[in-house]
Motif scaffolding. Structure first.
Motif, PDB file in Angstrom:
ATOM      1  N   LEU A 107       0.835  -1.200   0.000  1.00  0.00           N
ATOM      2  CA  LEU A 107       0.000   0.000   0.000  1.00  0.00           C
ATOM      3  C   LEU A 107       0.871   1.251   0.000  1.00  0.00           C
ATOM      4  CD1 LEU A 107      -2.952   1.202   0.409  1.00  0.00           C
ATOM      5  CD2 LEU A 107      -2.362   1.237   2.818  1.00  0.00           C
ATOM      6  N   PHE A 108       1.863   1.301   0.879  1.00  0.00           N
ATOM      7  CA  PHE A 108       2.756   2.458   0.937  1.00  0.00           C
ATOM      8  C   PHE A 108       3.609   2.573  -0.323  1.00  0.00           C
ATOM      9  CE2 PHE A 108       2.431   1.817   5.717  1.00  0.00           C
ATOM     10  CZ  PHE A 108       1.409   2.758   5.834  1.00  0.00           C
ATOM     11  N   GLN A 109       4.037   1.444  -0.848  1.00  0.00           N
ATOM     12  CA  GLN A 109       4.810   1.450  -2.085  1.00  0.00           C
ATOM     13  C   GLN A 109       3.965   2.004  -3.228  1.00  0.00           C
ATOM     14  OE1 GLN A 109       6.341  -2.417  -2.940  1.00  0.00           O
ATOM     15  NE2 GLN A 109       7.421  -1.772  -4.747  1.00  0.00           N
ATOM     16  N   GLY A 110       2.695   1.655  -3.251  1.00  0.00           N
ATOM     17  CA  GLY A 110       1.790   2.191  -4.271  1.00  0.00           C
ATOM     18  C   GLY A 110       1.573   3.679  -4.119  1.00  0.00           C
ATOM     19  N   ILE A 111       1.485   4.143  -2.880  1.00  0.00           N
ATOM     20  CA  ILE A 111       1.325   5.580  -2.645  1.00  0.00           C
ATOM     21  C   ILE A 111       2.554   6.339  -3.156  1.00  0.00           C
ATOM     22  CG2 ILE A 111       1.179   7.344  -0.838  1.00  0.00           C
ATOM     23  CD1 ILE A 111      -0.623   5.349   0.708  1.00  0.00           C
ATOM     24  N   VAL A 112       3.735   5.799  -2.895  1.00  0.00           N
ATOM     25  CA  VAL A 112       4.966   6.426  -3.393  1.00  0.00           C
ATOM     26  C   VAL A 112       4.976   6.449  -4.918  1.00  0.00           C
ATOM     27  CG1 VAL A 112       7.473   6.141  -3.564  1.00  0.00           C
ATOM     28  CG2 VAL A 112       6.346   5.930  -1.355  1.00  0.00           C
ATOM     29  N   ALA A 113       4.556   5.351  -5.537  1.00  0.00           N
ATOM     30  CA  ALA A 113       4.556   5.280  -7.002  1.00  0.00           C
ATOM     31  C   ALA A 113       3.573   6.272  -7.613  1.00  0.00           C
ATOM     32  CB  ALA A 113       4.232   3.863  -7.465  1.00  0.00           C
ATOM     33  N   VAL A 114       2.474   6.552  -6.933  1.00  0.00           N
ATOM     34  CA  VAL A 114       1.493   7.510  -7.447  1.00  0.00           C
ATOM     35  C   VAL A 114       1.954   8.945  -7.172  1.00  0.00           C
ATOM     36  CG1 VAL A 114      -0.859   8.382  -7.149  1.00  0.00           C
ATOM     37  CG2 VAL A 114      -0.467   5.936  -7.336  1.00  0.00           C
TER      38      VAL A 114
END
Length: 142
Positions: A43-50
């Motif tokens: 989830l946090f990795q996805g937030i960083v990617a966005v």
């Protein structure tokens, strides 16, 4: 003549009902914790990617090229689902074990496609997903 029901066992020639060992119960507990942690990290990795898609470096000439922002949203949704089902596995909900196996399989495929972005982390997550699938599959309902 009244017949009485005798549970199967050595006296009746049948096999005794199979029970989970302490190891299996502990593995399911650990699988739930692993699902919770890896789901939150995804989830946090996805937030960083966005939010900061330039922060993630892609490898050139890789067969599976996708937009980093799209991958971010995929990781946000999948990570949230894995974390929520991990909580349900910890609460010993039967449906969560089956759903957890499906989501861990999907997570392994997604992280295989995520290899060019974070290779070491993707390999670690794939290994943890395989462990989660195995741990949830060996558990038998009491």
């Amino acid at each position: 003549m009244a017949s009485t029901s005798v549970p199967p066992g050595p006296a009746t020639g049948g096999l005794p009902p199979r029970q989970n060992s302490g190891w299996v119960t502990g593995l399911v507990l650990f699988a739930g914790v692993v699902m919770l942690v890896t789901g939150l990290v995804d989830l946090f990795q996805g937030i960083v990617a966005v939010a900061q898609d330039t922060l993630i470096v892609t490898t050139p000439n890789y067969v599976f090229k996708f937009d980093v922002t799209s991958w971010g949203w995929i990781h946000i949704v999948l990570g949230a689902l894995v974390a929520l089902v991990g909580i349900c596995v910890l609460r010993r909900m039967a449906w969560a074990r089956y759903t957890g196996m499906v989501l861990a399989s999907l997570s392994a495929v997604v992280n295989f496609l995520w290899l060019p972005y974070y290779p070491l982390w993707a390999i670690v997550i794939i290994a943890l997903d395989i462990f989660v699938i195995w741990a949830l599959a060996v558990y038998r309902e009491d």
